[in-house]
Motif scaffolding. Structure first.
Motif, mmCIF file in Angstrom:
data_model
loop_
_atom_site.group_PDB
_atom_site.id
_atom_site.type_symbol
_atom_site.label_atom_id
_atom_site.label_comp_id
_atom_site.label_asym_id
_atom_site.label_seq_id
_atom_site.Cartn_x
_atom_site.Cartn_y
_atom_site.Cartn_z
ATOM 1 N N GLY A 2 42.089 38.210 44.110
ATOM 2 C CA GLY A 2 42.731 37.061 43.490
ATOM 3 C C GLY A 2 43.903 37.466 42.615
ATOM 4 O O GLY A 2 44.024 38.600 42.165
ATOM 5 N N SER A 4 45.969 37.028 39.097
ATOM 6 C CA SER A 4 45.699 36.664 37.717
ATOM 7 C C SER A 4 47.027 36.571 36.992
ATOM 8 O O SER A 4 47.952 37.336 37.246
ATOM 9 N N ASN A 55 51.589 31.991 39.321
ATOM 10 C CA ASN A 55 50.205 32.405 39.547
ATOM 11 C C ASN A 55 49.216 31.250 39.542
ATOM 12 O O ASN A 55 48.016 31.477 39.428
ATOM 13 N N ARG A 56 49.690 30.027 39.698
ATOM 14 C CA ARG A 56 48.754 28.897 39.702
ATOM 15 C C ARG A 56 47.899 28.921 40.970
ATOM 16 O O ARG A 56 48.278 29.486 41.985
ATOM 17 N N ARG A 57 46.779 28.284 40.893
ATOM 18 C CA ARG A 57 45.853 28.230 42.020
ATOM 19 C C ARG A 57 46.402 27.298 43.090
ATOM 20 O O ARG A 57 46.832 26.202 42.797
ATOM 21 N N ARG A 58 46.370 27.733 44.322
ATOM 22 C CA ARG A 58 46.890 26.942 45.433
ATOM 23 C C ARG A 58 45.749 26.568 46.364
ATOM 24 O O ARG A 58 44.771 27.285 46.483
ATOM 25 N N SER A 59 45.904 25.461 47.052
ATOM 26 C CA SER A 59 44.917 25.097 48.070
ATOM 27 C C SER A 59 45.647 24.903 49.395
ATOM 28 O O SER A 59 46.822 24.576 49.438
ATOM 29 N N ASP A 87 40.393 27.038 49.178
ATOM 30 C CA ASP A 87 41.247 27.478 48.067
ATOM 31 C C ASP A 87 41.807 28.846 48.386
ATOM 32 O O ASP A 87 41.097 29.732 48.826
ATOM 33 N N LEU A 89 43.636 32.103 46.745
ATOM 34 C CA LEU A 89 43.806 32.726 45.445
ATOM 35 C C LEU A 89 45.099 33.467 45.396
ATOM 36 O O LEU A 89 45.630 33.931 46.310
#
Length: 89
Positions: A2, A4, A55-59, A87, A89
């Protein structure tokens, strides 16, 4: 693995800028420490926002289609489609 957000650097730059802007009263000839402090605080804030956006969470949505040939079905084929959300990462 992932991602960070690396936010330590931007926060440190902003804190150093705040110290220079608010707490340092010494004068250095030819250098405006309050202006440098202000610039560092703004740079730290912009850097922090960029790190959080990058670095935002993507789907992601994955589509899957399956075609099966079935002579007993009308038209001879059966189609099946589905979407799978996962999701990234």
């Amino acid at each position: 693995m992932g991602r960070s957000a690396r936010i330590g650097g931007p926060i440190a730059v902003a804190i150093i800028g705040a110290i220079l802007y608010f707490a340092v009263s010494d004068m250095v000839e030819g250098v405006d420490l309050t202006m440098i402090g202000l610039i560092l605080m703004i740079a730290g804030a912009v850097w922090l926002v960029i790190e959080l956006i990058v670095n935002r969470r993507r789907s992601a949505v994955t589509s899957e289609r399956q075609v099966v040939r079935d002579p007993s079905a009308p038209g001879g084929t059966v189609r099946s489609e589905r979407e799978v959300r996962r999701d990234e990462l």
